[in-house]
Scaffold this motif. Structure first.
Motif, PDB file in Angstrom:
ATOM      1  N   THR A   1       1.211  -1.105  -0.195  1.00 54.22           N
ATOM      2  CA  THR A   1      -0.101  -0.028   0.339  1.00 54.22           C
ATOM      3  C   THR A   1       0.950   1.025  -0.034  1.00 54.22           C
ATOM      4  O   THR A   1       1.544   1.404   0.711  1.00 54.22           O
ATOM      5  N   ARG A   2       0.278   2.245  -1.294  1.00 54.08           N
ATOM      6  CA  ARG A   2       1.605   3.507  -0.955  1.00 54.08           C
ATOM      7  C   ARG A   2      -0.301   4.056  -0.725  1.00 54.08           C
ATOM      8  O   ARG A   2      -1.015   4.516  -0.915  1.00 54.08           O
ATOM      9  N   ILE A   3       0.036   5.386   0.493  1.00 51.63           N
ATOM     10  CA  ILE A   3      -0.410   6.607   0.973  1.00 51.63           C
ATOM     11  C   ILE A   3       0.373   8.001   0.072  1.00 51.63           C
ATOM     12  O   ILE A   3       1.001   7.938   1.082  1.00 51.63           O
ATOM     13  N   GLY A   4      -0.740   9.010  -0.335  1.00 57.97           N
ATOM     14  CA  GLY A   4      -0.060  10.273  -1.014  1.00 57.97           C
ATOM     15  C   GLY A   4      -0.774  10.991  -0.406  1.00 57.97           C
ATOM     16  O   GLY A   4      -2.282  10.749  -0.423  1.00 57.97           O
ATOM     17  N   THR A   5      -0.043  12.125   0.169  1.00 50.26           N
ATOM     18  CA  THR A   5      -0.602  13.531   0.993  1.00 50.26           C
ATOM     19  C   THR A   5       0.277  14.083   0.710  1.00 50.26           C
ATOM     20  O   THR A   5       1.235  14.186   0.790  1.00 50.26           O
ATOM     21  N   ARG A   6      -0.150  15.409   0.768  1.00 49.02           N
ATOM     22  CA  ARG A   6       0.259  16.637   0.779  1.00 49.02           C
ATOM     23  C   ARG A   6       0.759  16.488   2.020  1.00 49.02           C
ATOM     24  O   ARG A   6      -0.221  16.616   3.298  1.00 49.02           O
ATOM     25  N   ARG A   7       2.540  17.292   2.350  1.00 52.43           N
ATOM     26  CA  ARG A   7       3.180  17.791   3.440  1.00 52.43           C
ATOM     27  C   ARG A   7       2.361  18.582   4.774  1.00 52.43           C
ATOM     28  O   ARG A   7       2.053  19.470   3.873  1.00 52.43           O
ATOM     29  N   GLY A   8       2.544  18.891   5.774  1.00 56.49           N
ATOM     30  CA  GLY A   8       2.771  19.387   6.341  1.00 56.49           C
ATOM     31  C   GLY A   8       1.485  19.606   7.551  1.00 56.49           C
ATOM     32  O   GLY A   8       0.991  19.456   8.796  1.00 56.49           O
ATOM     33  N   TRP A   9       0.000  17.797   7.215  1.00 59.56           N
ATOM     34  CA  TRP A   9      -1.093  19.068   7.761  1.00 59.56           C
ATOM     35  C   TRP A   9      -0.979  16.910   8.817  1.00 59.56           C
ATOM     36  O   TRP A   9      -1.435  17.685   9.976  1.00 59.56           O
ATOM     37  N   LEU A  10      -0.365  16.376   8.562  1.00 55.13           N
ATOM     38  CA  LEU A  10      -0.184  15.440   9.112  1.00 55.13           C
ATOM     39  C   LEU A  10       0.352  15.809  10.876  1.00 55.13           C
ATOM     40  O   LEU A  10       0.110  15.262  12.032  1.00 55.13           O
ATOM     41  N   GLY A  11       1.835  16.377  10.591  1.00 56.92           N
ATOM     42  CA  GLY A  11       2.656  16.571  11.695  1.00 56.92           C
ATOM     43  C   GLY A  11       3.072  15.500  12.371  1.00 56.92           C
ATOM     44  O   GLY A  11       3.622  14.913  11.252  1.00 56.92           O
ATOM     45  N   ASN A  12       3.017  14.915  13.538  1.00 58.38           N
ATOM     46  CA  ASN A  12       2.953  13.978  14.190  1.00 58.38           C
ATOM     47  C   ASN A  12       2.379  12.567  14.378  1.00 58.38           C
ATOM     48  O   ASN A  12       2.185  11.999  15.213  1.00 58.38           O
ATOM     49  N   ARG A  13       1.327  13.003  13.294  1.00 54.89           N
ATOM     50  CA  ARG A  13       0.340  11.765  13.762  1.00 54.89           C
ATOM     51  C   ARG A  13       0.644  10.750  12.452  1.00 54.89           C
ATOM     52  O   ARG A  13      -0.148  10.025  10.978  1.00 54.89           O
ATOM     53  N   ARG A  14       2.066  11.258  11.539  1.00 57.03           N
ATOM     54  CA  ARG A  14       2.144   9.553  10.262  1.00 57.03           C
ATOM     55  C   ARG A  14       1.967   8.035  10.671  1.00 57.03           C
ATOM     56  O   ARG A  14       1.551   7.533  10.416  1.00 57.03           O
ATOM     57  N   GLY A  15       2.531   7.990  11.938  1.00 60.23           N
ATOM     58  CA  GLY A  15       2.257   6.830  12.459  1.00 60.23           C
ATOM     59  C   GLY A  15       0.438   6.815  12.778  1.00 60.23           C
ATOM     60  O   GLY A  15       0.500   5.502  12.545  1.00 60.23           O
ATOM     61  N   GLU A  16      -0.169   7.450  13.286  1.00 61.63           N
ATOM     62  CA  GLU A  16      -1.668   7.131  13.291  1.00 61.63           C
ATOM     63  C   GLU A  16      -2.281   6.749  11.967  1.00 61.63           C
ATOM     64  O   GLU A  16      -2.856   5.642  11.875  1.00 61.63           O
ATOM     65  N   LEU A  17      -1.965   7.656  10.977  1.00 61.65           N
ATOM     66  CA  LEU A  17      -2.278   6.901   9.841  1.00 61.65           C
ATOM     67  C   LEU A  17      -1.898   5.724   9.165  1.00 61.65           C
ATOM     68  O   LEU A  17      -2.642   5.278   8.055  1.00 61.65           O
ATOM     69  N   VAL A  18      -0.560   5.180   9.218  1.00 62.73           N
ATOM     70  CA  VAL A  18      -0.568   4.337   8.486  1.00 62.73           C
ATOM     71  C   VAL A  18      -1.283   2.786   9.664  1.00 62.73           C
ATOM     72  O   VAL A  18      -1.745   2.771   8.819  1.00 62.73           O
ATOM     73  N   GLU A  19      -1.201   2.833  11.118  1.00 64.31           N
ATOM     74  CA  GLU A  19      -2.233   2.613  11.208  1.00 64.31           C
ATOM     75  C   GLU A  19      -3.529   1.964  11.327  1.00 64.31           C
ATOM     76  O   GLU A  19      -4.395   1.276  11.306  1.00 64.31           O
ATOM     77  N   ALA A  20      -3.376   3.468  11.061  1.00 66.83           N
ATOM     78  CA  ALA A  20      -5.766   3.568  10.631  1.00 66.83           C
ATOM     79  C   ALA A  20      -5.339   2.390   9.090  1.00 66.83           C
ATOM     80  O   ALA A  20      -6.729   1.866   9.395  1.00 66.83           O
ATOM     81  N   VAL A  21      -4.878   2.814   8.319  1.00 70.40           N
ATOM     82  CA  VAL A  21      -4.662   2.450   7.042  1.00 70.40           C
ATOM     83  C   VAL A  21      -4.402   0.515   7.197  1.00 70.40           C
ATOM     84  O   VAL A  21      -5.362   0.125   6.503  1.00 70.40           O
TER      85      VAL A  21
END
Length: 128
Positions: free
Chosen positions: A4-24
């Motif tokens: 799986t590859r997730i693409g998004t704009r830089r900046g809005w996630l902040g320190n929640r990258r891990g949360e996003l990946v785990e949610a996916v």
């Protein structure tokens, strides 16, 4: 065994990258019935000038591309799409900002451990 590859704009996630990946990852488990240890997710954040998205989409716009073995049912795909929306909502990502593309590959065209995946017992079913 999706990749799986997730693409998004830089900046809005902040320190929640891990949360996003785990949610996916959780959505993939719910939708495709893969085991927890089946993990292959990459997150790429793009500068604003390197990702062109529809103008009505918000800063959290996501393009999620899932490369997977052919054979999943339409119902499994529906489960995945719904699970992505459900898992990503707590991160403030509206359903309208999630675009998912499934890329189906015959398992003979996927190499694992030096052999075609079609010759390996994955330990779970693909035709769900």
């Amino acid at each position: 065994m999706p990749a799986t590859r997730i693409g998004t704009r830089r900046g809005w996630l902040g320190n929640r990258r891990g949360e996003l990946v785990e949610a996916v990852q959780r959505a993939l488990q719910t939708g495709l019935l893969i085991p927890d240890n089946d993990r292959c997710i990459r997150l790429t954040e793009y500068d604003d000038d390197a990702m062109l998205a529809p103008p009505e989409k918000g800063p959290s716009y996501l393009l999620i591309e899932v490369t997977l073995f052919s054979g999943r049912s339409v119902e499994a795909k529906r489960r995945l799409y719904a699970a992505l929306v459900e898992e990503l909502e707590p991160l403030g990502i509206p359903a309208g900002d999630i675009k998912t593309i499934l890329i189906e590959v015959d398992s003979v065209n996927w190499g694992l451990q030096g052999v075609p995946a079609s010759e390996i017992d994955l330990g779970y079913k693909i035709d769900v």
